[in-house]
Design a protein around this motif. Sequence first.
Motif, PDB file in Angstrom:
ATOM      1  N   THR A   1       0.833  -1.203   0.000  1.00 14.79           N
ATOM      2  CA  THR A   1       0.000   0.000   0.000  1.00 14.79           C
ATOM      3  C   THR A   1       0.865   1.249   0.000  1.00 14.79           C
ATOM      4  O   THR A   1       0.614   2.198  -0.749  1.00 14.79           O
ATOM      5  CB  THR A   1      -0.938   0.002   1.224  1.00 14.79           C
ATOM      6  OG1 THR A   1      -1.729  -1.183   1.189  1.00 14.79           O
ATOM      7  CG2 THR A   1      -1.833   1.221   1.223  1.00 14.79           C
ATOM      8  N   GLU A   2       1.905   1.243   0.821  1.00 15.21           N
ATOM      9  CA  GLU A   2       2.810   2.376   0.884  1.00 15.21           C
ATOM     10  C   GLU A   2       3.535   2.579  -0.449  1.00 15.21           C
ATOM     11  O   GLU A   2       3.718   3.702  -0.908  1.00 15.21           O
ATOM     12  CB  GLU A   2       3.838   2.186   2.008  1.00 15.21           C
ATOM     13  CG  GLU A   2       3.243   2.261   3.407  1.00 15.21           C
ATOM     14  CD  GLU A   2       2.630   0.945   3.899  1.00 15.21           C
ATOM     15  OE1 GLU A   2       2.421   0.015   3.080  1.00 15.21           O
ATOM     16  OE2 GLU A   2       2.349   0.860   5.099  1.00 15.21           O
ATOM     17  N   LEU A   3       3.942   1.475  -1.081  1.00 18.89           N
ATOM     18  CA  LEU A   3       4.629   1.577  -2.363  1.00 18.89           C
ATOM     19  C   LEU A   3       3.691   2.129  -3.433  1.00 18.89           C
ATOM     20  O   LEU A   3       4.101   2.939  -4.261  1.00 18.89           O
ATOM     21  CB  LEU A   3       5.191   0.229  -2.791  1.00 18.89           C
ATOM     22  CG  LEU A   3       5.958   0.226  -4.120  1.00 18.89           C
ATOM     23  CD1 LEU A   3       7.129   1.193  -4.077  1.00 18.89           C
ATOM     24  CD2 LEU A   3       6.426  -1.180  -4.443  1.00 18.89           C
TER      25      LEU A   3
ATOM     26  N   ARG B   1       2.263   6.437  -7.244  1.00 18.27           N
ATOM     27  CA  ARG B   1       1.331   7.449  -7.754  1.00 18.27           C
ATOM     28  C   ARG B   1       1.987   8.818  -7.754  1.00 18.27           C
ATOM     29  O   ARG B   1       1.840   9.592  -8.686  1.00 18.27           O
ATOM     30  CB  ARG B   1       0.056   7.462  -6.914  1.00 18.27           C
ATOM     31  CG  ARG B   1      -0.941   6.393  -7.307  1.00 18.27           C
ATOM     32  CD  ARG B   1      -2.297   6.638  -6.662  1.00 18.27           C
ATOM     33  NE  ARG B   1      -2.266   6.525  -5.220  1.00 18.27           N
ATOM     34  CZ  ARG B   1      -2.338   5.365  -4.556  1.00 18.27           C
ATOM     35  NH1 ARG B   1      -2.432   4.238  -5.205  1.00 18.27           N
ATOM     36  NH2 ARG B   1      -2.317   5.357  -3.243  1.00 18.27           N
ATOM     37  N   GLU B   2       2.716   9.124  -6.686  1.00 22.65           N
ATOM     38  CA  GLU B   2       3.390  10.408  -6.593  1.00 22.65           C
ATOM     39  C   GLU B   2       4.490  10.549  -7.641  1.00 22.65           C
ATOM     40  O   GLU B   2       4.776  11.632  -8.111  1.00 22.65           O
ATOM     41  CB  GLU B   2       3.992  10.573  -5.194  1.00 22.65           C
ATOM     42  CG  GLU B   2       2.956  10.683  -4.103  1.00 22.65           C
ATOM     43  CD  GLU B   2       3.562  10.574  -2.715  1.00 22.65           C
ATOM     44  OE1 GLU B   2       4.788  10.438  -2.590  1.00 22.65           O
ATOM     45  OE2 GLU B   2       2.784  10.618  -1.747  1.00 22.65           O
TER      46      GLU B   2
ATOM     47  N   VAL C   1      13.636  -2.608   1.987  1.00 22.53           N
ATOM     48  CA  VAL C   1      14.132  -3.204   0.752  1.00 22.53           C
ATOM     49  C   VAL C   1      13.088  -3.000  -0.337  1.00 22.53           C
ATOM     50  O   VAL C   1      11.931  -3.387  -0.163  1.00 22.53           O
ATOM     51  CB  VAL C   1      14.414  -4.718   0.913  1.00 22.53           C
ATOM     52  CG1 VAL C   1      14.904  -5.321  -0.377  1.00 22.53           C
ATOM     53  CG2 VAL C   1      15.427  -4.955   2.017  1.00 22.53           C
ATOM     54  N   LEU C   2      13.482  -2.368  -1.420  1.00 23.28           N
ATOM     55  CA  LEU C   2      12.614  -2.256  -2.587  1.00 23.28           C
ATOM     56  C   LEU C   2      13.072  -3.293  -3.586  1.00 23.28           C
ATOM     57  O   LEU C   2      14.206  -3.267  -4.052  1.00 23.28           O
ATOM     58  CB  LEU C   2      12.724  -0.865  -3.220  1.00 23.28           C
ATOM     59  CG  LEU C   2      12.013  -0.717  -4.575  1.00 23.28           C
ATOM     60  CD1 LEU C   2      10.514  -0.887  -4.413  1.00 23.28           C
ATOM     61  CD2 LEU C   2      12.340   0.611  -5.203  1.00 23.28           C
TER      62      LEU C   2
ATOM     63  N   HIS D   1      13.686   4.705  -5.469  1.00 23.29           N
ATOM     64  CA  HIS D   1      14.674   4.669  -4.396  1.00 23.29           C
ATOM     65  C   HIS D   1      14.663   6.001  -3.632  1.00 23.29           C
ATOM     66  O   HIS D   1      14.594   6.020  -2.394  1.00 23.29           O
ATOM     67  CB  HIS D   1      16.057   4.395  -4.998  1.00 23.29           C
ATOM     68  CG  HIS D   1      17.123   4.174  -3.996  1.00 23.29           C
ATOM     69  ND1 HIS D   1      17.522   2.919  -3.607  1.00 23.29           N
ATOM     70  CD2 HIS D   1      17.882   5.039  -3.292  1.00 23.29           C
ATOM     71  CE1 HIS D   1      18.491   3.021  -2.718  1.00 23.29           C
ATOM     72  NE2 HIS D   1      18.723   4.294  -2.503  1.00 23.29           N
ATOM     73  N   SER D   2      14.713   7.095  -4.346  1.00 26.27           N
ATOM     74  CA  SER D   2      14.746   8.426  -3.726  1.00 26.27           C
ATOM     75  C   SER D   2      13.472   8.734  -2.970  1.00 26.27           C
ATOM     76  O   SER D   2      13.505   9.271  -1.860  1.00 26.27           O
ATOM     77  CB  SER D   2      14.970   9.494  -4.799  1.00 26.27           C
ATOM     78  OG  SER D   2      16.196   9.292  -5.445  1.00 26.27           O
ATOM     79  N   ARG D   3      12.321   8.399  -3.551  1.00 29.19           N
ATOM     80  CA  ARG D   3      11.041   8.682  -2.903  1.00 29.19           C
ATOM     81  C   ARG D   3      10.867   7.864  -1.627  1.00 29.19           C
ATOM     82  O   ARG D   3      10.322   8.352  -0.640  1.00 29.19           O
ATOM     83  CB  ARG D   3       9.882   8.410  -3.853  1.00 29.19           C
ATOM     84  CG  ARG D   3       9.813   9.358  -5.020  1.00 29.19           C
ATOM     85  CD  ARG D   3       9.223  10.691  -4.581  1.00 29.19           C
ATOM     86  NE  ARG D   3       9.341  11.700  -5.593  1.00 29.19           N
ATOM     87  CZ  ARG D   3       8.389  12.035  -6.449  1.00 29.19           C
ATOM     88  NH1 ARG D   3       7.240  11.412  -6.404  1.00 29.19           N
ATOM     89  NH2 ARG D   3       8.598  12.981  -7.329  1.00 29.19           N
TER      90      ARG D   3
END
Length: 169
Positions: A45-47, A52-53, A77-78, A99-101
């Motif tokens: 959900t957070e991802l 979206r952003e 970890v992404l 990664h930055s977001r």
Amino acid sequence: MAKMSEYDSPWKESISLYFREFLSFFYPRIEEDIDWERGFEFLDTELQQIKRETETGRRDADKLVKVWRRSGEEQWVLVHVEVQSQRQSEFSERMYLYHSRIFDRYRRSVVSLGILGDEQPSWRPSRYERELWGCRAILEFPVVKLLDYSMERDTNLRRGEKNALYYQC
């Protein structure tokens, strides 16, 4: 031709069901550094909010997982999985943006990982870099190329890789 999401969905489901085995097979150093007794948590959900952003389009196979290192440090970890049949020039930029977001939102260390499922042996993006007037932003990230795995060459499976044959298909 099948839609990209038809290729992505089995990957997303497999990573959800076999996250540890996934890391053990493709990224054994990372798997060994995680404290599996403390568990892990998928933050899909957070991802989705971050995606979206970022406005980079729909990417169903991305996963964001909260884990703890053996040292006790909490680590984000992404795992960014792109199962694709052709080269995509924006892949590295997308990895950099996610990664930055994620770092911007959580202020935690982030490890971005990529899986390349295309059929071009020489296409192996693992770095994003921008530079202007001496100001440089760089992200280097580990990737695995599915073309590097073959049933014949990988007959000796390491421990914990009960779903390794699935990944080789």
